[in-house]
Design an enzyme around this catalytic site. Structure first.
Site, mmCIF file in Angstrom:
data_model
loop_
_atom_site.group_PDB
_atom_site.id
_atom_site.type_symbol
_atom_site.label_atom_id
_atom_site.label_comp_id
_atom_site.label_asym_id
_atom_site.label_seq_id
_atom_site.Cartn_x
_atom_site.Cartn_y
_atom_site.Cartn_z
ATOM 1 N N GLY A 79 10.008 -122.498 -13.965
ATOM 2 C CA GLY A 79 9.786 -122.547 -12.522
ATOM 3 C C GLY A 79 9.245 -121.222 -12.012
ATOM 4 C CD GLU A 103 -9.662 -113.345 -35.269
ATOM 5 O OE1 GLU A 103 -9.396 -114.274 -36.057
ATOM 6 O OE2 GLU A 103 -9.029 -112.293 -35.221
ATOM 7 C CB THR A 105 -14.976 -120.061 -27.872
ATOM 8 O OG1 THR A 105 -16.137 -120.791 -28.301
ATOM 9 C CG2 THR A 105 -15.359 -118.672 -27.410
#
Length: 122
Positions: A79, A103, A105
């Site tokens: 929360g 390294e 995407t």
């Protein structure tokens, strides 16, 4: 998990609520699946089965996606406390998100997987 067992709402731990239980179950299941895909990738190294590129990209893409999803759920379970540095939740999210960027995407990993499936390789 520890927080869900300690934090009380309406006189009982939030981990007793089905919505939180489902989140925890999904998080654990997906983390285990990511771990096993990583192990299969490592197995491919030892057995030179020609699947390493595809499996390694699958492991990285799935594990990084799972890390971000699980870190996001962790923040949600915490929360408002998930946004402050009193708990590690906010740091986990930042650390997880970068795995989709460095390294290779997520998009690059998917391109590698698709090319390997099509037999085009790199």
């Amino acid at each position: 998990l520890d927080y869900a067992q300690e934090r009380e709402q309406f006189g009982r731990p939030i981990g007793d609520f089905q919505a939180i239980q489902h989140k925890l179950a999904d998080m654990h299941t997906e983390a285990e699946a990511a771990r096993n895909l990583t192990y299969k990738s490592a197995w491919s190294v030892d057995h030179a089965d020609g699947q390493l590129t595809k499996l390694a990209s699958m492991a990285k893409e799935f594990a990084s996606r799972t890390a971000v999803k699980n870190a996001n759920e962790c923040v949600q379970i915490h929360g408002g406390s998930g946004y402050v540095d009193d708990f590690d939740a906010e740091r986990f999210y930042r650390d997880a998100k970068i795995t989709q960027i460095y390294e290779g995407t997520t998009e690059i990993q998917k391109m590698i997987i698709a090319r390997e499936l099509q037999g085009k390789g790199f």
